[in-house]
Design an enzyme around this catalytic site. Structure first.
Site, short mmCIF file in Angstrom:
data_model
loop_
_atom_site.label_atom_id
_atom_site.label_comp_id
_atom_site.label_asym_id
_atom_site.label_seq_id
_atom_site.Cartn_x
_atom_site.Cartn_y
_atom_site.Cartn_z
N ARG A 94 53.75 18.46 52.08
CA ARG A 94 54.21 18.12 53.43
C ARG A 94 55.71 17.80 53.41
NH1 ARG A 94 51.24 13.10 56.01
NH2 ARG A 94 52.45 12.12 54.37
N ASN A 115 48.81 16.28 58.02
CA ASN A 115 47.66 16.41 57.14
C ASN A 115 46.40 16.28 57.97
OD1 ASN A 115 49.27 16.61 54.87
ND2 ASN A 115 48.97 14.49 54.23
#
Ligand code: MN
Length: 249
Positions: free
Chosen positions: A24, A42
Protein backbone atom coordinates in the site's frame (compact mmCIF):
# COMPACT_ATOMS: atom_id res chain seq x y z
CA UNK A 1 -6.43 25.20 -29.74
CA UNK A 2 -4.57 22.46 -27.93
CA UNK A 3 -6.68 19.53 -26.80
CA UNK A 4 -6.74 18.52 -23.18
CA UNK A 5 -4.30 15.73 -22.38
CA UNK A 6 -5.85 12.28 -22.48
CA UNK A 7 -7.00 11.27 -19.04
CA UNK A 8 -8.09 7.98 -17.57
CA UNK A 9 -9.59 6.62 -14.35
CA UNK A 10 -9.31 3.03 -13.18
CA UNK A 11 -10.45 0.89 -10.28
CA UNK A 12 -8.22 -2.07 -9.44
CA UNK A 13 -8.55 -4.95 -6.98
CA UNK A 14 -5.19 -6.58 -6.33
CA UNK A 15 -5.20 -10.16 -5.02
CA UNK A 16 -2.26 -12.01 -3.50
CA UNK A 17 0.05 -11.45 -0.55
CA UNK A 18 -0.40 -7.69 -0.67
CA UNK A 19 -1.31 -6.61 2.88
CA UNK A 20 1.21 -5.99 5.62
CA UNK A 21 4.13 -6.09 3.19
CA UNK A 22 4.50 -2.42 2.31
CA UNK A 23 2.51 -2.70 -0.91
CA UNK A 24 0.00 0.00 0.00
CA UNK A 25 2.81 2.41 0.94
CA UNK A 26 4.69 1.59 -2.27
CA UNK A 27 1.50 2.26 -4.24
CA UNK A 28 1.16 5.69 -2.61
CA UNK A 29 4.78 6.58 -3.38
CA UNK A 30 4.37 5.47 -7.01
CA UNK A 31 1.11 7.36 -7.43
CA UNK A 32 2.62 10.55 -6.01
CA UNK A 33 5.68 10.21 -8.25
CA UNK A 34 3.43 9.72 -11.30
CA UNK A 35 1.09 12.58 -10.44
CA UNK A 36 -1.89 10.24 -10.13
CA UNK A 37 -4.71 11.02 -7.65
CA UNK A 38 -7.21 8.71 -5.98
CA UNK A 39 -6.96 6.32 -3.05
CA UNK A 40 -5.84 2.91 -1.83
CA UNK A 41 -7.41 0.76 0.84
CA UNK A 42 -6.84 -2.65 2.39
CA UNK A 43 -9.99 -4.77 2.13
CA UNK A 44 -11.21 -7.26 4.72
CA UNK A 45 -10.70 -10.16 2.30
CA UNK A 46 -6.95 -9.51 2.05
CA UNK A 47 -7.04 -7.70 -1.28
CA UNK A 48 -5.99 -4.11 -1.91
CA UNK A 49 -8.38 -1.79 -3.78
CA UNK A 50 -7.08 1.19 -5.73
CA UNK A 51 -8.80 4.10 -7.46
CA UNK A 52 -6.41 6.00 -9.72
CA UNK A 53 -7.05 8.89 -12.09
CA UNK A 54 -4.91 11.30 -14.04
CA UNK A 55 -2.97 11.45 -17.31
CA UNK A 56 -3.60 8.26 -19.28
CA UNK A 57 0.06 7.23 -19.46
CA UNK A 58 0.62 7.82 -15.75
CA UNK A 59 -2.47 5.78 -14.86
CA UNK A 60 -1.27 2.99 -17.18
CA UNK A 61 2.12 3.04 -15.44
CA UNK A 62 0.47 2.75 -12.05
CA UNK A 63 -1.65 -0.16 -13.34
CA UNK A 64 1.54 -1.88 -14.54
CA UNK A 65 3.06 -1.37 -11.09
CA UNK A 66 0.00 -2.97 -9.48
CA UNK A 67 0.41 -6.02 -11.76
CA UNK A 68 4.09 -6.27 -10.87
CA UNK A 69 3.83 -5.66 -7.12
CA UNK A 70 6.43 -4.28 -4.79
CA UNK A 71 9.47 -6.06 -3.39
CA UNK A 72 7.86 -8.06 -0.58
CA UNK A 73 4.42 -8.37 -2.18
CA UNK A 74 3.22 -11.26 -4.32
CA UNK A 75 0.50 -10.29 -6.78
CA UNK A 76 -1.65 -13.21 -7.95
CA UNK A 77 -4.26 -11.34 -9.97
CA UNK A 78 -5.48 -7.82 -10.68
CA UNK A 79 -9.09 -7.04 -11.58
CA UNK A 80 -9.03 -3.80 -13.52
CA UNK A 81 -11.86 -1.67 -14.84
CA UNK A 82 -12.18 1.79 -16.27
CA UNK A 83 -14.44 3.97 -14.17
CA UNK A 84 -15.68 7.53 -14.02
CA UNK A 85 -13.59 10.41 -12.70
CA UNK A 86 -14.14 11.28 -9.05
CA UNK A 87 -12.19 14.55 -9.06
CA UNK A 88 -9.62 13.72 -6.38
CA UNK A 89 -7.02 16.30 -5.38
CA UNK A 90 -4.77 13.86 -3.54
CA UNK A 91 -3.75 10.23 -3.42
CA UNK A 92 -4.88 9.12 0.03
CA UNK A 93 -5.10 6.06 2.20
CA UNK A 94 -8.65 4.98 2.95
CA UNK A 95 -9.71 2.77 5.81
CA UNK A 96 -7.22 4.19 8.30
CA UNK A 97 -8.37 5.98 11.44
CA UNK A 98 -7.78 9.73 11.52
CA UNK A 99 -8.60 9.94 15.23
CA UNK A 100 -11.50 9.90 17.65
CA UNK A 101 -14.99 11.20 17.38
CA UNK A 102 -17.39 11.85 20.26
CA UNK A 103 -21.07 12.79 20.25
CA UNK A 104 -22.29 14.17 23.58
CA UNK A 105 -25.86 14.93 24.48
CA UNK A 106 -25.80 18.21 26.37
CA UNK A 107 -28.56 19.86 28.39
CA UNK A 108 -27.93 23.58 28.36
CA UNK A 109 -30.09 26.66 27.85
CA UNK A 110 -31.27 24.75 24.81
CA UNK A 111 -30.67 21.02 24.57
CA UNK A 112 -28.35 19.88 21.82
CA UNK A 113 -25.79 17.31 20.81
CA UNK A 114 -22.10 18.11 20.47
CA UNK A 115 -20.16 16.46 17.63
CA UNK A 116 -16.40 16.44 18.25
CA UNK A 117 -13.94 15.30 15.58
CA UNK A 118 -10.27 14.94 16.36
CA UNK A 119 -8.31 16.88 13.75
CA UNK A 120 -4.63 16.81 14.54
CA UNK A 121 -4.18 17.41 18.26
CA UNK A 122 -7.49 19.14 18.93
CA UNK A 123 -11.19 18.39 18.72
CA UNK A 124 -13.23 20.47 16.24
CA UNK A 125 -16.76 20.78 17.56
CA UNK A 126 -20.28 21.47 16.34
CA UNK A 127 -23.51 21.89 18.28
CA UNK A 128 -26.38 20.00 16.64
CA UNK A 129 -29.76 21.08 18.05
CA UNK A 130 -31.68 18.01 16.86
CA UNK A 131 -28.77 15.55 16.96
CA UNK A 132 -27.43 13.36 14.17
CA UNK A 133 -29.53 11.18 11.87
CA UNK A 134 -28.89 7.94 10.00
CA UNK A 135 -31.48 8.95 7.36
CA UNK A 136 -29.76 10.40 4.24
CA UNK A 137 -32.86 12.50 3.51
CA UNK A 138 -32.46 14.40 6.79
CA UNK A 139 -30.22 17.46 7.00
CA UNK A 140 -29.33 18.49 10.53
CA UNK A 141 -28.19 22.01 11.39
CA UNK A 142 -24.72 22.00 13.00
CA UNK A 143 -23.32 25.20 14.51
CA UNK A 144 -19.54 25.31 14.63
CA UNK A 145 -18.37 25.89 18.18
CA UNK A 146 -14.62 25.98 17.68
CA UNK A 147 -11.83 23.78 18.93
CA UNK A 148 -11.06 22.32 22.28
CA UNK A 149 -8.37 20.13 23.75
CA UNK A 150 -8.92 16.43 23.21
CA UNK A 151 -9.08 15.49 26.91
CA UNK A 152 -12.45 16.20 28.45
CA UNK A 153 -14.45 15.41 25.36
CA UNK A 154 -15.51 12.08 26.80
CA UNK A 155 -16.40 13.28 30.29
CA UNK A 156 -19.95 12.93 31.55
CA UNK A 157 -21.63 15.25 34.01
CA UNK A 158 -25.08 15.98 35.42
CA UNK A 159 -26.03 17.67 32.16
CA UNK A 160 -23.98 15.76 29.56
CA UNK A 161 -23.61 12.15 28.47
CA UNK A 162 -21.41 10.50 25.87
CA UNK A 163 -24.10 9.44 23.40
CA UNK A 164 -21.65 7.80 20.95
CA UNK A 165 -17.95 7.60 20.32
CA UNK A 166 -15.42 5.73 18.22
CA UNK A 167 -12.85 6.29 15.52
CA UNK A 168 -13.35 7.93 12.14
CA UNK A 169 -11.73 8.06 8.72
CA UNK A 170 -11.29 11.18 6.67
CA UNK A 171 -12.78 10.78 3.21
CA UNK A 172 -13.73 12.77 0.17
CA UNK A 173 -11.68 14.17 -2.67
CA UNK A 174 -9.95 16.97 -0.77
CA UNK A 175 -7.35 16.40 1.96
CA UNK A 176 -8.10 17.40 5.56
CA UNK A 177 -8.02 19.94 7.14
CA UNK A 178 -8.44 21.81 3.83
CA UNK A 179 -11.77 20.04 3.35
CA UNK A 180 -13.04 21.67 6.55
CA UNK A 181 -11.59 25.03 5.57
CA UNK A 182 -13.40 24.83 2.23
CA UNK A 183 -16.63 23.92 3.94
CA UNK A 184 -17.27 20.41 2.61
CA UNK A 185 -15.88 17.52 4.61
CA UNK A 186 -16.67 13.83 4.10
CA UNK A 187 -15.83 11.25 6.76
CA UNK A 188 -16.65 7.71 7.87
CA UNK A 189 -17.67 7.05 11.47
CA UNK A 190 -17.04 3.81 13.32
CA UNK A 191 -19.20 4.29 16.41
CA UNK A 192 -21.71 2.20 18.32
CA UNK A 193 -24.71 4.10 16.93
CA UNK A 194 -23.30 6.18 14.08
CA UNK A 195 -21.67 4.20 11.30
CA UNK A 196 -20.70 4.82 7.69
CA UNK A 197 -20.24 7.95 5.64
CA UNK A 198 -21.31 11.44 6.68
CA UNK A 199 -20.81 14.90 5.20
CA UNK A 200 -20.55 18.30 6.84
CA UNK A 201 -21.51 21.08 4.41
CA UNK A 202 -20.99 24.70 5.44
CA UNK A 203 -23.88 26.98 4.51
CA UNK A 204 -22.76 30.28 6.06
CA UNK A 205 -19.68 32.13 7.25
CA UNK A 206 -18.86 33.69 10.58
CA UNK A 207 -17.54 32.84 13.99
CA UNK A 208 -20.32 30.35 14.62
CA UNK A 209 -20.61 29.11 11.07
CA UNK A 210 -23.70 27.15 10.09
CA UNK A 211 -23.19 23.69 8.62
CA UNK A 212 -25.47 20.81 7.68
CA UNK A 213 -24.69 17.28 8.84
CA UNK A 214 -26.00 14.66 6.41
CA UNK A 215 -25.73 10.87 6.38
CA UNK A 216 -24.35 9.63 3.07
CA UNK A 217 -26.12 6.88 1.18
CA UNK A 218 -24.33 3.63 1.96
CA UNK A 219 -25.03 0.23 3.47
CA UNK A 220 -25.22 1.80 6.96
CA UNK A 221 -27.89 4.37 6.04
CA UNK A 222 -31.33 3.80 7.62
CA UNK A 223 -33.97 5.79 5.77
CA UNK A 224 -36.89 6.81 7.95
CA UNK A 225 -35.05 6.12 11.20
CA UNK A 226 -34.62 8.47 14.16
CA UNK A 227 -31.51 7.19 15.92
CA UNK A 228 -31.64 9.87 18.61
CA UNK A 229 -35.10 8.73 19.72
CA UNK A 230 -34.47 5.04 19.15
CA UNK A 231 -31.16 4.82 20.95
CA UNK A 232 -31.03 7.27 23.84
CA UNK A 233 -28.53 6.85 26.59
CA UNK A 234 -24.84 6.94 27.21
CA UNK A 235 -22.51 4.44 25.55
CA UNK A 236 -20.35 4.66 28.68
CA UNK A 237 -22.94 4.29 31.43
CA UNK A 238 -26.34 3.60 29.78
CA UNK A 239 -27.50 6.74 31.61
CA UNK A 240 -30.26 8.69 29.86
CA UNK A 241 -30.52 12.43 30.32
CA UNK A 242 -33.77 13.40 32.09
CA UNK A 243 -36.93 14.70 30.52
CA UNK A 244 -36.22 16.34 27.24
CA UNK A 245 -36.67 20.08 26.97
CA UNK A 246 -39.41 21.56 24.86
CA UNK A 247 -36.77 22.91 22.49
CA UNK A 248 -36.33 19.54 20.85
CA UNK A 249 -39.10 18.26 18.64
MN1 MN B 1 -22.60 21.67 24.15
Amino acid sequence: MAGTPARDAIRAVVHGAVQGVGFREATIRRALALGVTGWVRNEDDGSVRVHAEGPREAVAELAAFLERGSRAARVDAVELEHVGFEGHEQFAVRGVSAGRFVVREHRASSDHFDLLLQVGGTMRSWAIPKGPSMDPAVKRLALETGERAAPGAELESDDAIVWDRGSYEQGGRVPWPQALERGHAVFVLHGRKLRGGFALQRTGEGERARWLLVKRRDEHARPGSDVVAERPGSVLSDRVLGERGASRT
